[in-house]
Design an enzyme around this catalytic site. Sequence first.
Site, short mmCIF file in Angstrom:
data_model
loop_
_atom_site.label_atom_id
_atom_site.label_comp_id
_atom_site.label_asym_id
_atom_site.label_seq_id
_atom_site.Cartn_x
_atom_site.Cartn_y
_atom_site.Cartn_z
N ASP A 170 1.01 -0.43 5.47
CA ASP A 170 0.98 -1.83 5.03
C ASP A 170 2.17 -2.15 4.14
O ASP A 170 2.74 -1.26 3.51
CB ASP A 170 -0.30 -2.09 4.20
CG ASP A 170 -1.53 -2.24 5.08
OD1 ASP A 170 -1.47 -1.91 6.27
OD2 ASP A 170 -2.56 -2.68 4.54
N ASP A 171 2.49 -3.43 4.08
CA ASP A 171 3.39 -4.06 3.09
C ASP A 171 4.88 -3.97 3.41
O ASP A 171 5.70 -4.40 2.61
CB ASP A 171 3.16 -3.51 1.66
CG ASP A 171 1.76 -3.82 1.14
OD1 ASP A 171 0.99 -4.47 1.89
OD2 ASP A 171 1.45 -3.43 0.02
N HIS A 196 0.18 -9.09 8.25
CA HIS A 196 -0.38 -8.77 6.93
C HIS A 196 -0.12 -9.92 5.97
O HIS A 196 0.16 -9.70 4.79
CB HIS A 196 0.23 -7.46 6.43
CG HIS A 196 -0.49 -6.84 5.26
ND1 HIS A 196 -1.86 -6.78 5.16
CD2 HIS A 196 -0.03 -6.25 4.12
CE1 HIS A 196 -2.20 -6.19 4.03
NE2 HIS A 196 -1.10 -5.86 3.37
N HIS A 228 1.62 -12.26 0.96
CA HIS A 228 0.85 -11.20 0.31
C HIS A 228 0.60 -11.56 -1.15
O HIS A 228 0.63 -10.72 -2.06
CB HIS A 228 1.60 -9.86 0.40
CG HIS A 228 0.73 -8.65 0.27
ND1 HIS A 228 0.27 -8.17 -0.93
CD2 HIS A 228 0.24 -7.80 1.20
CE1 HIS A 228 -0.45 -7.08 -0.72
NE2 HIS A 228 -0.49 -6.84 0.56
N HIS A 247 1.06 3.13 2.74
CA HIS A 247 2.02 2.04 2.49
C HIS A 247 3.44 2.57 2.66
O HIS A 247 3.75 3.63 2.10
CB HIS A 247 1.84 1.49 1.08
CG HIS A 247 0.52 0.79 0.89
ND1 HIS A 247 -0.64 1.47 0.63
CD2 HIS A 247 0.19 -0.52 0.94
CE1 HIS A 247 -1.63 0.60 0.53
NE2 HIS A 247 -1.16 -0.63 0.71
#
Length: 257
Positions: A74-75, A124, A128, A219
Amino acid sequence: MLTHKSNTFFLLAVLFLLFILSSHIEIKWYHFVLAFLFWLLIAIAGSGLIRMNYHLKARSRSFTSERKIAITFDDGPTLITPEVLDVLQKNNIKATFFCIGQQIEKYPEIFDRIIAEGHIIGNHSFTHSKKIGLFTKKQMIEEITSADISIAKFLGKKPRYYRPPFGVTNPHIAKALRFTKHYVIGWNVRSLDTKIKSEERILKRIKSGISPGSIVLLHDTSLKSVRVLEQLLVFLQENNYEAVTVEQLLKIPAYEN
Ligand SMILES: [Zn+2]
């Protein structure tokens, strides 16, 4: 299954029952408060724990006996992503990357490389934002569709997977996702690689959580996670696990046609 609707229905039923009972026996004001606190506790847990499927149905694992798992990042994309890609390439493993729209705009070449190397891309959100839990349905739709557009610019098609930032869900997010029609992808092994400092402890968490069909959350934001990934791949090989993409694991299409 305990959903937000059934929890709220249960609260109303209990409050109603207490109200009826209060004309026969002594019911104290704090009995009402207790019922509400119980509802609140479940609502808070359900909003933070994606695996509870409280506000929406998230796919957090596959129910298979095959020794297959999916590694997800993620991210990204970030400046760390190429390091992750190098490790994956060296081991000939395909992963799934849940990317942030803003990060794609910032590092388009790195995003291009994730695609070129055959990994799967999921949405995602665009920003964010830490305040995403407070967004309206309209703002959430905007978040999700903007990230779709950033992804499609490079990929040529829109993703069908969405992973909620921080794993947070609520009625607005659930409504937005019903509108955008994404599959919500969760995880059942949370590495806490952004919170725990020690690589060994992160790895221990992952190892003890893994079982056939697991989805592991990492991540691509720190070199620590890259080192954890390297050791995780050794563990998988030693234990006869095969790392596949979320699409291969869940057998649901990652992209729109
Ligand atoms: Zn995130």
